[in-house]
Design an enzyme around this catalytic site. Structure first.
Site, PDB file in Angstrom:
ATOM      1  N   LYS A 172       0.824  -1.200   0.000  1.00 23.46           N
ATOM      2  CA  LYS A 172       0.000   0.000   0.000  1.00 23.46           C
ATOM      3  C   LYS A 172       0.873   1.271   0.000  1.00 23.46           C
ATOM      4  CE  LYS A 172      -3.870  -2.342   2.330  1.00 23.46           C
ATOM      5  NZ  LYS A 172      -4.834  -2.255   3.456  1.00 23.46           N
ATOM      6  N   TYR A 202     -12.483  -1.630  -3.227  1.00 28.91           N
ATOM      7  CA  TYR A 202     -12.964  -1.826  -1.857  1.00 28.91           C
ATOM      8  C   TYR A 202     -14.479  -1.623  -1.739  1.00 28.91           C
ATOM      9  CZ  TYR A 202      -8.377  -2.286   0.476  1.00 28.91           C
ATOM     10  OH  TYR A 202      -7.152  -2.735   0.926  1.00 28.91           O
ATOM     11  N   ASN A 253      -1.728  -0.095   7.126  1.00 28.38           N
ATOM     12  CA  ASN A 253      -1.178  -1.392   7.513  1.00 28.38           C
ATOM     13  C   ASN A 253      -0.293  -2.001   6.427  1.00 28.38           C
ATOM     14  OD1 ASN A 253      -3.176  -2.027   5.740  1.00 28.38           O
ATOM     15  ND2 ASN A 253      -4.442  -3.184   7.178  1.00 28.38           N
ATOM     16  N   HIS A 259      -1.791  -5.603   1.568  1.00 29.17           N
ATOM     17  CA  HIS A 259      -3.097  -6.225   1.367  1.00 29.17           C
ATOM     18  C   HIS A 259      -2.909  -7.665   0.911  1.00 29.17           C
ATOM     19  CE1 HIS A 259      -7.073  -7.076  -0.268  1.00 29.17           C
ATOM     20  NE2 HIS A 259      -6.459  -7.499  -1.349  1.00 29.17           N
ATOM     21  N   GLU A 276      -9.846 -10.034  -7.537  1.00 24.78           N
ATOM     22  CA  GLU A 276      -8.828  -8.998  -7.413  1.00 24.78           C
ATOM     23  C   GLU A 276      -7.735  -9.137  -8.472  1.00 24.78           C
ATOM     24  OE1 GLU A 276      -7.593  -9.211  -3.326  1.00 24.78           O
ATOM     25  OE2 GLU A 276      -9.555  -8.535  -2.593  1.00 24.78           O
TER      26      GLU A 276
HETATM   27  P1  ATP Z   1      -7.004  -5.934   3.231  1.00 26.41           P
HETATM   28  O1  ATP Z   1      -8.373  -6.202   2.637  1.00 26.41           O
HETATM   29  O2  ATP Z   1      -6.429  -4.598   2.828  1.00 26.41           O
HETATM   30  O3  ATP Z   1      -6.035  -7.056   3.073  1.00 26.41           O
HETATM   31  P2  ATP Z   1      -8.019  -6.735   5.763  1.00 26.41           P
HETATM   32  O4  ATP Z   1      -8.735  -7.810   5.031  1.00 26.41           O
HETATM   33  O5  ATP Z   1      -7.110  -7.124   6.865  1.00 26.41           O
HETATM   34  O6  ATP Z   1      -7.183  -5.823   4.801  1.00 26.41           O
HETATM   35  P3  ATP Z   1     -10.502  -5.253   5.756  1.00 26.41           P
HETATM   36  O7  ATP Z   1     -11.437  -5.400   6.893  1.00 26.41           O
HETATM   37  O8  ATP Z   1     -10.822  -5.901   4.453  1.00 26.41           O
HETATM   38  O9  ATP Z   1      -9.055  -5.678   6.300  1.00 26.41           O
HETATM   39  O10 ATP Z   1     -10.286  -3.683   5.540  1.00 26.41           O
HETATM   40  C1  ATP Z   1      -9.680  -3.214   4.363  1.00 26.41           C
HETATM   41  C2  ATP Z   1      -8.695  -2.118   4.734  1.00 26.41           C
HETATM   42  O11 ATP Z   1      -9.416  -0.988   5.254  1.00 26.41           O
HETATM   43  C3  ATP Z   1      -7.722  -2.478   5.870  1.00 26.41           C
HETATM   44  O12 ATP Z   1      -6.610  -3.163   5.414  1.00 26.41           O
HETATM   45  C4  ATP Z   1      -7.368  -1.111   6.421  1.00 26.41           C
HETATM   46  O13 ATP Z   1      -6.411  -0.446   5.609  1.00 26.41           O
HETATM   47  C5  ATP Z   1      -8.679  -0.377   6.310  1.00 26.41           C
HETATM   48  N1  ATP Z   1      -9.491  -0.490   7.527  1.00 26.41           N
HETATM   49  C6  ATP Z   1     -10.172  -1.571   7.974  1.00 26.41           C
HETATM   50  N2  ATP Z   1     -10.840  -1.314   9.101  1.00 26.41           N
HETATM   51  C7  ATP Z   1     -10.580  -0.012   9.406  1.00 26.41           C
HETATM   52  C8  ATP Z   1     -10.990   0.862  10.448  1.00 26.41           C
HETATM   53  N3  ATP Z   1     -11.809   0.461  11.419  1.00 26.41           N
HETATM   54  N4  ATP Z   1     -10.503   2.127  10.435  1.00 26.41           N
HETATM   55  C9  ATP Z   1      -9.701   2.555   9.452  1.00 26.41           C
HETATM   56  N5  ATP Z   1      -9.278   1.782   8.427  1.00 26.41           N
HETATM   57  C10 ATP Z   1      -9.709   0.507   8.395  1.00 26.41           C
END
Ligand code: ATP
Length: 140
Positions: A9, A49, A115, A118, A129
């Site tokens: 990211k 997303y 974080n 992804h 994806e």
């Molecule tokens: P990714 O899909 O990016 O691999 P993930 O599956 O661990 O991550 P998801 O729940 O799908 O997490 O959320 C997608 C992304 O949105 C997260 O990786 C993070 O960057 C962001 N995100 C998720 N939850 C929050 C939150 N509560 N506040 C802010 N950002 C968030």
């Protein structure tokens, strides 16, 4: 073998973590079959997303993900999807530092949103994806 979509990211690319993350990728037995550095526009992030469109953090997520270049990769190995999810660790990088200190998010991530990486969470999302960013012949 299985394929998954991995993304470094904007915070990961800007923090110069691409090389150390790729080293972890190869060390863990993945091969990188496709790779593309690009800057996502807001519309592309919203579409990628879309499942989070109703969440309160969505506008912030769109801004963050379009804030700079990302490195998108197709990773291949046996069990690629769950092995990559295990390697990156939990969503919240602050929690990852405590519970999964050797994970990529613990090493490179900043917080719950930023974080650094992804990974696709299922075979269905991996297919979606990979075809979202690459041609369909890459997804098999
Ligand atoms: P990714 O899909 O990016 O691999 P993930 O599956 O661990 O991550 P998801 O729940 O799908 O997490 O959320 C997608 C992304 O949105 C997260 O990786 C993070 O960057 C962001 N995100 C998720 N939850 C929050 C939150 N509560 N506040 C802010 N950002 C968030």
């Amino acid at each position: 073998k299985e394929k998954t979509l991995a993304m470094i990211k904007p915070d990961g690319v800007a923090g110069n973590y691409s090389d150390v993350i790729k080293t972890a990728i190869f060390y863990s037995g993945f091969s990188i079959t496709q790779e593309m550095l690009l800057e996502l526009n807001e519309e592309t992030v919203r579409s990628f997303y879309a499942e989070h469109a109703t969440k309160s953090f969505f506008p912030s997520l769109v801004q963050y993900m379009s804030s700079g270049p990302v490195l998108i990769m197709v990773l291949e190995k046996v069990n690629a999807i769950s092995d990559w999810r295990n390697l990156i660790g939990p969503t919240d990088a602050n929690k990852a530092k405590v519970t999964h200190p050797n994970s990529i998010r613990a090493m490179c991530g900043l917080d719950l949103q930023r974080n650094c990486v992804h990974g696709s969470d299922s075979p269905q999302s991996a297919y979606r994806e990979i075809t979202f960013f690459f041609n369909k012949s890459s997804s098999g």
